[in-house]
Design an enzyme around this catalytic site. Structure first.
Site, mmCIF file in Angstrom:
data_model
loop_
_atom_site.group_PDB
_atom_site.id
_atom_site.type_symbol
_atom_site.label_atom_id
_atom_site.label_comp_id
_atom_site.label_asym_id
_atom_site.label_seq_id
_atom_site.Cartn_x
_atom_site.Cartn_y
_atom_site.Cartn_z
ATOM 1 N N GLU A 303 43.714 28.321 40.530
ATOM 2 C CA GLU A 303 43.013 27.044 40.470
ATOM 3 C C GLU A 303 43.923 25.887 40.077
ATOM 4 O OE1 GLU A 303 42.605 29.742 38.545
ATOM 5 O OE2 GLU A 303 42.314 29.197 36.448
ATOM 6 N N HIS A 327 34.930 29.883 43.773
ATOM 7 C CA HIS A 327 35.459 30.268 42.465
ATOM 8 C C HIS A 327 36.547 29.293 42.006
ATOM 9 C CE1 HIS A 327 36.588 33.229 39.307
ATOM 10 N NE2 HIS A 327 37.783 32.693 39.487
ATOM 11 N N GLU A 328 37.536 29.086 42.865
ATOM 12 C CA GLU A 328 38.660 28.216 42.457
ATOM 13 C C GLU A 328 38.186 26.789 42.243
ATOM 14 O OE1 GLU A 328 40.988 29.938 41.527
ATOM 15 O OE2 GLU A 328 40.517 31.754 42.661
ATOM 16 N N HIS A 331 36.614 26.290 38.883
ATOM 17 C CA HIS A 331 37.612 26.142 37.810
ATOM 18 C C HIS A 331 37.958 24.676 37.532
ATOM 19 C CE1 HIS A 331 38.872 30.018 36.383
ATOM 20 N NE2 HIS A 331 39.175 30.497 37.578
ATOM 21 N N GLU A 350 37.225 32.421 32.918
ATOM 22 C CA GLU A 350 36.802 33.221 34.075
ATOM 23 C C GLU A 350 35.321 33.570 34.101
ATOM 24 O OE1 GLU A 350 38.532 33.276 36.538
ATOM 25 O OE2 GLU A 350 40.533 32.824 35.763
ATOM 26 N N ASP A 408 48.128 39.526 30.633
ATOM 27 C CA ASP A 408 47.591 40.141 31.847
ATOM 28 C C ASP A 408 46.637 41.292 31.527
ATOM 29 O OD1 ASP A 408 48.945 38.438 33.455
ATOM 30 O OD2 ASP A 408 49.918 39.991 34.665
ATOM 31 N N TYR A 416 35.654 38.265 33.619
ATOM 32 C CA TYR A 416 34.976 37.646 34.763
ATOM 33 C C TYR A 416 33.479 37.969 34.765
ATOM 34 C CZ TYR A 416 39.556 36.653 36.881
ATOM 35 O OH TYR A 416 40.812 36.175 37.140
HETATM 36 ZN ZN LIG Z 1 39.352 32.455 38.184
#
Ligand SMILES: [Zn+2]
Length: 640
Positions: A303, A327-328, A331, A350, A408, A416
């Site tokens: 994003e 989705h992006e 953001h 997220e 990560d 999410y």
């Molecule tokens: Zn995302």
């Protein structure tokens, strides 16, 4: 000191509410676009060396030349610093940077020390500021800079020109920009970039001048971002790019040979922006463009403000995977406007975005489509909770403990989908109208600011729950954020269209599947059918499924992934060429990593395939994907 704090507080008071926000101190009157810092324990970023309360970066000005022969960016980063401490030290994050000089704005050398490097966090750069409040760092990136992927012409669609793209999230920006690389320390930025004249430079900001021709076959490009953003959102791509407008303020960049297909796929983008605005307030970033990248891009999308970076795997040909764009785009509110202060609260980026994405899809494509997507995500969440198991049950919390770990590790479906399910549960408890009004105001109240889980809960209690004890008990907020697993009040959206598919999958062993019925299924239904089939099937059953659903020639990446996941679990040899082609043709970690894990779980058959395929595919993958797959297929990593 106190006076200075009061000054900044006054300047930003409009955007501030109860949480323990306390901006750093100033040596001069603050500019209007300096974002506040959060100073509570919960906002302490274990993934940055920065000490922003002593001295913080407020603006980054880059002046860099992209060297495609050496695979380096070379030049300067000039940082505006805010501090009122006497003789403060400015601490920056760096990773694999060759630091050449550090000077003040008069050109005088400043004393600096580059600490020993940590493999994950990189090396702290500590600069003795004295009176300097503007610092110029001259440096060169490493050819192996984790944020930068340099592609050879052969790795592009056009095959003529090289390509460069960056990926900053989570903590990779420090490998190409020496700054305070923490999502809680927002900075404005500007950039002057020189690149070969045949190539176009795009960035996650506003282009402020036409490209300037320079001697020696170079062109110079200038960009800026006037809003303070988290450093992971500073992004660049350089390549042979064409542009096609999609609407008044939207458009797509990609390689010229892919432009028509991309524009056709993304025809609804302008509608999505309008839908998003009608839900949660105006889009604050000016333009919304997309850059469709070459196949090695490790994520579905990123994003980056004003310019979403997207995987080419969304170009399915039938517009069936455009939820990624929703989705992006979402953001632009959740993540870019209100940003997790640390990666422990990644769900604030997220989970909110996954929820918002589904609302955009509902508005543009209708409730049944949105329900299918939400129901499929629910399946993914169940799988994730099962995969994490009792050993990693702590990682099923929304607020994570990532001390000593790679951020990560927190990028799972918990952030999410559990996050989105939490918000959906609040929505269904208080009613959509009340929830939407709250959320819209929430984005306004916290625009261009960092946020923590505790800060969100405080805001929610203050502005939505309002001491309603019965509502508080019903919502079970702390269990959602700090507890493991899925609370009992979780709302599961069920799709009627998928329930029919579930029945067909359940009847498969008795009744098989007919091509005539499968041809009418959409992408969500196809994925669901494949995921709901018995996990153990015979070769002839798999052949029947493949034939009825045309799976050997299927190019829709989500369907293809679901099929290969099933095929590998059954060591189904006829699918191996398809698998090999898929893993060699794109580097999206969402698909690549699980398929390698699947192979490694299949004894010598799968291990030898994994080793062989990874050896050929690894050079084409981004460092983000390589970093994950190396942990799963260790042998292939050697000698690469
Ligand atoms: Zn995302």
């Amino acid at each position: 000191m106190k006076t200075a704090i009061t000054l900044i507080l006054a300047a930003i008071a409009a955007g501030m509410t109860g949480c323990s926000r306390e901006p750093s101190t100033a040596n001069s009157a603050p500019a209007a676009n300096i974002a506040p810092l959060l100073t509570g324990e919960d906002a302490k970023d274990v993934h940055s060396y920065a000490d922003p309360l002593t001295a913080r970066v407020t603006h980054v000005d880059l002046d860099l030349t992209a060297d495609f022969a050496a695979h380096t960016m070379q030049g300067t980063a000039t940082l505006d610093v805010l501090s009122s401490a006497a003789d403060p030290k400015l601490t920056l994050d760096t990773r694999d940077l060759a630091i050449q000089t550090v000077r003040d704005d008069q050109g005088h050398d400043l004393t600096f020390e580059l600490a020993p490097a940590d493999p994950l966090l990189g090396a702290a750069l500590r600069i003795t500021l004295k009176d300097a409040r503007r610092v110029q760092v001259r440096y060169r990136t490493s050819p192996d800079a984790a944020a930068l992927q340099w592609l050879s012409p052969a790795q592009t669609a056009g095959k003529q020109q090289p390509y460069l793209f960056s990926q900053g999230e989570a903590i990779l920006t420090r490998s190409w920009v020496p700054t305070q690389d923490s999502p809680g320390i927002r900075q404005t930025w500007s950039a002057t970039i020189r690149a070969p004249e045949a190539l176009t430079v795009v960035m996650s900001g506003e282009r402020i001048a036409e490209p300037k021709q320079l001697p020696g076959g170079q062109r110079e490009w200038r960009y800026r971002m006037e809003h303070p953003v988290a450093s992971y959102l500073i992004a660049i791509a350089i390549g042979d790019l064409g542009f096609q407008s999609l609407g008044a303020r939207t458009g797509v960049y990609t390689e010229p040979s892919r432009l028509a297909a991309a524009a056709n796929e993304l025809v609804d983008v302008e509608k999505m922006v309008a839908a998003a605005e009608s839900l949660y307030g105006s889009y604050r970033w000016g333009r919304y463009d997309l850059l469709v990248l070459p196949p090695s891009f490790p994520f579905g999308g990123m994003e980056n403000p004003r310019l979403t970076f997207a995987t080419p795997t969304i170009i399915a040909g039938d517009r069936s995977l455009v939820s990624l764009v929703a989705h992006e785009l979402a953001h632009s509110w959740s993540g870019n406007l209100v940003t997790n202060a640390t990666w422990a609260d990644f769900w604030l980026n997220e989970g909110f975005t996954d929820y918002f994405e589904n609302r955009i899809m509902e508005r543009v494509y209708g409730a049944p489509t949105a329900a299918m997507l939400a129901d499929l995500s629910w399946d993914d969440l169940q799988d994730t909770i099962k995969d994490l198991g009792p050993e990693k049950i702590g990682d099923t919390r929304l607020h994570l403990d990532l001390a000593g770990r790679d951020p990560d590790d927190g990028m799972t479906d918990i952030a999410y989908v559990k996050g989105a399910t939490f918000l959906r549960t609040i929505e269904s408890t208080v009613g959509r109208e009340r929830w939407d009004a709250y959320l819209r105001d929430y984005f306004d109240r916290h625009a261009f600011q960092p946020q923590t889980s505790a800060g969100f809960l405080k805001d929610l209690r203050e502005h939505l729950v309002k001491a309603d004890a019965a509502l508080e008990a019903k919502l079970d907020l702390d269990a959602w954020v700090y507890g493991t697993g899925l609370p009992a009040n979780a709302v599961h959206v069920r799709s009627a269209a998928l329930e029919q598919i579930d029945q067909r999958a359940a009847a498969f062993t008795r009744e098989g599947i007919r091509a005539a019925e499968a041809k009418d299924w959409n992408t969500s239904q196809r994925v669901r059918f494949l995921n709901r089939l018995p996990r153990k099937l015979t070769g002839s059953q798999l052949a029947q499924v493949a034939a009825a659903m045309d799976l050997d020639v299927q190019r829709n990446s989500e369907v293809r992934f679901a099929w290969l996941h099933l095929a590998v679990a059954n060591r189904y040899a006829p699918a191996v060429p398809n698998l090999e082609d898929f893993l060699n043709s794109m580097g999206r970690r969402k698909f690549v990593l699980p398929l390698f894990k699947d192979l490694m779980a299949q004894g010598p058959w799968g291990k030898s395939l994994a080793t062989r395929i990874y050896a050929s595919a690894r050079p084409g993958y981004h460092s983000v994907t390589v970093g994950s797959v190396d942990k799963v297929v260790p042998l292939a990593a050697k000698g690469q």
